[in-house]
Design an enzyme around this catalytic site. Sequence first.
Site, PDB file in Angstrom:
ATOM      1  N   GLU A   1      -4.986  -8.391   0.886  1.00  0.00           N
ATOM      2  CA  GLU A   1      -5.618  -7.986   2.142  1.00  0.00           C
ATOM      3  C   GLU A   1      -7.093  -7.707   1.891  1.00  0.00           C
ATOM      4  OE1 GLU A   1      -4.034  -4.769   4.483  1.00  0.00           O
ATOM      5  OE2 GLU A   1      -1.968  -5.377   4.078  1.00  0.00           O
TER       6      GLU A   1
ATOM      7  N   GLU B   1       0.812  -1.217   0.000  1.00  0.00           N
ATOM      8  CA  GLU B   1       0.000   0.000   0.000  1.00  0.00           C
ATOM      9  C   GLU B   1       0.848   1.271   0.000  1.00  0.00           C
ATOM     10  OE1 GLU B   1      -2.899  -0.160   3.123  1.00  0.00           O
ATOM     11  OE2 GLU B   1      -3.815  -1.984   2.348  1.00  0.00           O
TER      12      GLU B   1
END
Length: 474
Positions: free
Chosen positions: A372, A186
């Site tokens: 995720e 991320e």
Amino acid sequence: MSNISPRQRTRLAESPSIAPERLAALPADFRFGLSTAAYQIEGAAHEGGRGPSIWDTFSHTPGLTANGDNGDVACDHYHRWPADLDLMVDVGVRDYRLSVSWSRLQQSGFGPLNGEAVEFYRALLEGARERGIRPLVTLYHWDLPQPLEDAGGWPVRATAERFAEYAARTVAALGDLVDDWITLNEPWCSAFLGYHTGAHAPGRRNWAEAVAAAHHLNLAHGLAVAAIRDAAPEALVGIANIVTDIRPRTDGPADIAAAARLDAASNRVFLDPVYLGDYSAQVRSVLGDALISVVRAGDLDVIGAPTDFAGVNHYQRVIAWHDDEGGPLRLGERPAEPATTSFGWSVIPESLTEVLVRVAREFTALPIHVTENGASFHDYLDPAGDVVDLARVEYLRGYLEAVTTAVERGVDVRGYYAWSFLDNFEWAEGYGKRFGLVFVDYATQRRIPKLSAHWYQRLIAERMSQLQPARITA
């Protein structure tokens, strides 16, 4: 699962699974996994030669994390990893996405690796493989060594170069135990939460620095891909980008344009150069000189180097609208409804389907792993000592069905890693947000599998039974 209580067994029987025909639509090698991150679970912040990271500094600065919480102890996984891996086996999981800590492996962010850290990670990875657990290892999950932040952090190009050196040394030291690597987790969070809003470490608030950080994180990914290829030519490499489903508040042109700006600065700034080889005109327009001034000749060729899979992290749908007072992007945003997690994030499984379809349609034909996906709820130990997290069971069922829908629509999805294995240090939110399928009593470090862990174990067993050769009877 041997430690399921009578009450959990009853509630599990009442909790629907995924229909067998839908489960059968998934690829035969589909991975049902769990995810964690080093700073969130390891603890042992001052042991084994580990140096401070930006999250140590941030979390020890008064007022920056909930209740002043920090990751000094977290889940004490550094000392408890053998039992944690045994528990993962008990949950039925054989695919585990974890990260290694840059500040544990390199105190200063450059130079030879810390031998104690290498020994720790080799033992952990060997332990996983001995138990039949396949590791997917992330090289960077936000724990930048503090000396590199002191030298400028991600807004400066040298940090990307240091990361490539770290990647090369780490893969050389651990690559015989790891087949699959993720460069960065991320980068949007690292860049924009870390350097624009200040909500995450290092807590800086400068738009131009955030945009520069975004480019240098992209560059770090590309440089690391090359380093991994050199150190472990047979390894599979990817990046895990958070991809948010962004919708305009109305169908008016101003709100539609605002949603497009948010998409450019959240999703496309990372997806475009990695998978399409360039920043799109929309990204260049939205980020302007702050981006253009840091892109050098050859950067985009490095960033766009071929990878082997695409990691997609997804949590929510966001609603955007035009607002002249809304910062550099001139917009407002909020989570879509229904917002039912303890974070206030939306629970809309079809958003994951749309995100997966979009990534496959607009950006890459590579196999996709949902690296995720998960939700925080107000989990608690009931008087019987159980955690009956029915909301998470329903969440997992809905989002895994969304994955099967994407597969049925032609998307090559190869895995789903639920966030998270354990309740853990949830960054600026401290220990108040619980994402785990396993409850952690932080005072005693006791692990208690929640109902969701039993549900996931049952689902994996059902999938495995589908893959067993049919019995031949006389």
